[in-house]
Motif scaffolding. Sequence first.
Motif, short mmCIF file in Angstrom:
data_model
loop_
_atom_site.label_atom_id
_atom_site.label_comp_id
_atom_site.label_asym_id
_atom_site.label_seq_id
_atom_site.Cartn_x
_atom_site.Cartn_y
_atom_site.Cartn_z
N ASP A 23 79.30 57.22 96.88
CA ASP A 23 77.98 57.25 96.03
C ASP A 23 77.11 57.79 97.15
OD1 ASP A 23 77.18 55.28 98.06
OD2 ASP A 23 77.09 53.90 96.46
N ALA A 24 76.10 58.12 96.86
CA ALA A 24 74.96 58.99 97.51
C ALA A 24 74.44 58.47 98.71
CB ALA A 24 73.65 59.42 96.76
N THR A 25 74.49 57.13 98.66
CA THR A 25 74.08 56.20 99.99
C THR A 25 75.00 56.40 101.16
OG1 THR A 25 72.90 54.53 98.50
CG2 THR A 25 73.48 53.92 100.74
N TRP A 26 76.59 56.12 100.64
CA TRP A 26 77.46 56.09 101.75
C TRP A 26 77.56 57.71 102.26
CZ3 TRP A 26 79.21 52.48 104.45
CH2 TRP A 26 79.41 51.09 103.84
N SER A 27 77.53 58.52 101.27
CA SER A 27 77.49 60.07 101.86
C SER A 27 76.54 60.22 102.54
CB SER A 27 77.39 60.92 100.42
OG SER A 27 77.41 62.19 100.73
N LYS A 28 75.20 59.89 102.55
CA LYS A 28 74.22 60.04 103.39
C LYS A 28 74.37 59.29 104.71
CE LYS A 28 70.35 60.88 100.05
NZ LYS A 28 69.22 60.64 99.59
N ALA A 29 74.99 57.91 104.69
CA ALA A 29 75.29 57.49 105.85
C ALA A 29 76.36 58.08 106.82
CB ALA A 29 75.55 56.01 105.47
N GLU A 31 77.09 61.17 106.75
CA GLU A 31 76.52 62.41 107.02
C GLU A 31 75.70 62.16 108.44
OE1 GLU A 31 75.72 66.54 107.76
OE2 GLU A 31 77.25 65.47 106.83
N GLY A 32 74.90 61.12 108.34
CA GLY A 32 73.94 60.78 109.47
C GLY A 32 74.66 60.46 110.73
N ARG A 34 77.80 61.43 111.31
CA ARG A 34 78.56 62.84 111.76
C ARG A 34 77.37 63.62 112.39
NH1 ARG A 34 78.81 67.88 110.84
NH2 ARG A 34 77.26 67.78 109.12
N HIS A 35 76.12 63.57 112.09
CA HIS A 35 75.08 64.50 112.78
C HIS A 35 74.72 63.54 114.34
CE1 HIS A 35 71.62 66.86 113.37
NE2 HIS A 35 70.72 65.74 113.62
#
Length: 83
Positions: A23-29, A31-32, A34-35
Amino acid sequence: ILEGGVLGVMRIAFQNMESGGIDATWSKAIEGLRHAFRRLQQINTAARARRNVQRHYDLSGDLYRLFLDEDMQYSCAYFEQPD
């Protein structure tokens, strides 16, 4: 990859990212994280900067004499006509 190819792996990854996947929450986490990890890898300490200079610039003059002119100058300009 034991069977198939990279394209098949990418299809599976994208299918898993759709509904029912990440889901979008996990995807953003993710990505964060990784960044943040990438930023940590890019920290340029004095020791790393010194090592980079040694690897890239502390080279013998013999190497530069192979491609520089008599004055040890170079130009990256390209002219179609000599004038």
